[in-house]
Design a protein around this motif. Structure first.
Motif, mmCIF file in Angstrom:
data_model
loop_
_atom_site.group_PDB
_atom_site.id
_atom_site.type_symbol
_atom_site.label_atom_id
_atom_site.label_comp_id
_atom_site.label_asym_id
_atom_site.label_seq_id
_atom_site.Cartn_x
_atom_site.Cartn_y
_atom_site.Cartn_z
ATOM 1 N N ASN B 51 -5.634 -38.413 6.467
ATOM 2 C CA ASN B 51 -4.570 -38.640 7.463
ATOM 3 C C ASN B 51 -3.490 -37.960 6.825
ATOM 4 N N LYS B 52 -4.491 -37.119 5.542
ATOM 5 C CA LYS B 52 -2.950 -36.547 4.841
ATOM 6 C C LYS B 52 -2.595 -37.983 4.105
ATOM 7 N N PRO B 66 -4.770 -33.061 -5.790
ATOM 8 C CA PRO B 66 -5.134 -32.929 -4.523
ATOM 9 C C PRO B 66 -3.923 -32.397 -3.675
ATOM 10 N N LYS B 67 -4.114 -31.686 -2.827
ATOM 11 C CA LYS B 67 -3.070 -31.591 -1.806
ATOM 12 C C LYS B 67 -3.321 -31.409 -0.499
ATOM 13 N N SER B 68 -3.221 -31.998 -0.168
ATOM 14 C CA SER B 68 -2.874 -32.096 1.532
ATOM 15 C C SER B 68 -2.217 -31.547 2.476
ATOM 16 N N PRO B 69 -1.951 -30.290 3.362
ATOM 17 C CA PRO B 69 -1.294 -30.282 4.166
ATOM 18 C C PRO B 69 -1.279 -30.889 4.782
ATOM 19 N N ASP B 70 -1.950 -31.169 5.967
ATOM 20 C CA ASP B 70 -2.672 -31.503 7.202
ATOM 21 C C ASP B 70 -4.139 -32.438 7.428
ATOM 22 N N LEU B 74 -7.990 -30.096 2.047
ATOM 23 C CA LEU B 74 -8.097 -30.736 1.187
ATOM 24 C C LEU B 74 -7.599 -30.107 0.216
ATOM 25 N N ASN B 75 -7.069 -29.428 -0.567
ATOM 26 C CA ASN B 75 -7.024 -28.808 -0.936
ATOM 27 C C ASN B 75 -7.123 -29.130 -2.997
ATOM 28 N N LEU B 76 -7.714 -28.094 -4.336
ATOM 29 C CA LEU B 76 -7.805 -29.030 -5.232
ATOM 30 C C LEU B 76 -6.345 -28.198 -5.934
ATOM 31 N N HIS B 77 -5.533 -28.103 -7.322
ATOM 32 C CA HIS B 77 -5.250 -26.995 -8.170
ATOM 33 C C HIS B 77 -5.364 -28.427 -9.314
ATOM 34 N N ILE B 78 -6.026 -27.461 -10.661
ATOM 35 C CA ILE B 78 -6.300 -27.783 -11.911
ATOM 36 C C ILE B 78 -5.405 -26.653 -12.601
#
Lengths: 111, 114
Positions: B51-52, B66-70, B74-78
């Motif tokens: 849940n984010k 990682p980023k979870s806007p909702d 779930l996005n992963l930035h490197i």
């Protein structure tokens, strides 16, 4: 600490041979156990799962696995493999929000 | 409809660059994960969000964020990519909590760092 061990790293079988892949886990509580398959170049797909009840679970494509609590094991079996079963097989343990994977077993089936 | 989808499927980039991988699930699951699969097929958990909220953060370099806007994304930035980051990155989701059920995997994003 929780862990999953797969002792067979590479298995080579001829078509129609029987298959058994070993999986042992280390965890003292209630377990959910899984076998996943990864065909070449693809993502992991669920073969079968055990949550509770009958310790002999049947999955897709003729696979089955037996949960033996006293041995902390969840071995995967298939009576007669096919060439299309060539893949990587992963045993996994879930203890809540955390999944633990074994190192995988590479199965090659020779036609 | 694909249950867990990742983009892009392939990434080829130079050392030192920054890249992102996006993941979306339409299963209504509460928990999402990032796994790294190396050349020996070993699957390593990197992150897990419920849940984010971050609930698992394994020993991963700070270059991975990682980023979870909702709860469906779930996005992963490197940052500052290195040769050793070359791998297949799998996103996955599950129901979470006591009803965790099974993991559903995306098709993977193959990252090659030159």
């Amino acid at each position: 600490a929780q862990s999953v061990s797969q002792h067979n790293h590479h298995v080579i079988l001829s078509e129609a041979a029987s298959l058994e892949l070993g999986c042992n886990y280390s965890y003292g509580g209630t377990v959910n156990l899984f076998w996943y398959v990864q065909y070449p170049g693809q993502h992991l797909q669920l073969l079968l799962k055990y949550f509770s009840g009958d310790p002999l679970v049947k999955g897709i494509k003729g696979f089955e696995a037996e949960f033996i609590k006293s041995k902390f094991s969840f071995n995967l079996r298939k009576p007669s493999v096919q060439w299309s079963d060539t893949a990587e097989y992963f045993c996994a343990l879930n203890t809540g929000n955390q999944f633990y994977f074994g190192t995988g077993t590479s199965l090659t089936v020779i036609p | 409809d694909t249950a867990v989808s990742q983009t892009p499927k392939y990434l080829v980039t130079q050392m030192g660059n920054d890249k992102s991988i996006k993941c979306e699930q339409n299963l209504g699951h509460d928990t999402m994960y990032w796994y790294k699969q190396d050349s020996k097929k070993f699957l390593k958990i990197m992150f897990s969000y419920n849940n984010k909220e971050l609930i698992i953060n394994e020993t991963v370099p700070n270059r991975f964020s990682p980023k979870s806007p909702d709860k469906a994304h779930l996005n992963l930035h490197i940052n500052s990519l290195e040769l050793g980051d070359s791998a297949v990155y799998f996103c996955a989701s599950s129901m979470g909590g006591a009803r965790t059920g099974e993991l559903f995997f995306g098709e993977g994003s193959r990252l090659t760092v030159l």
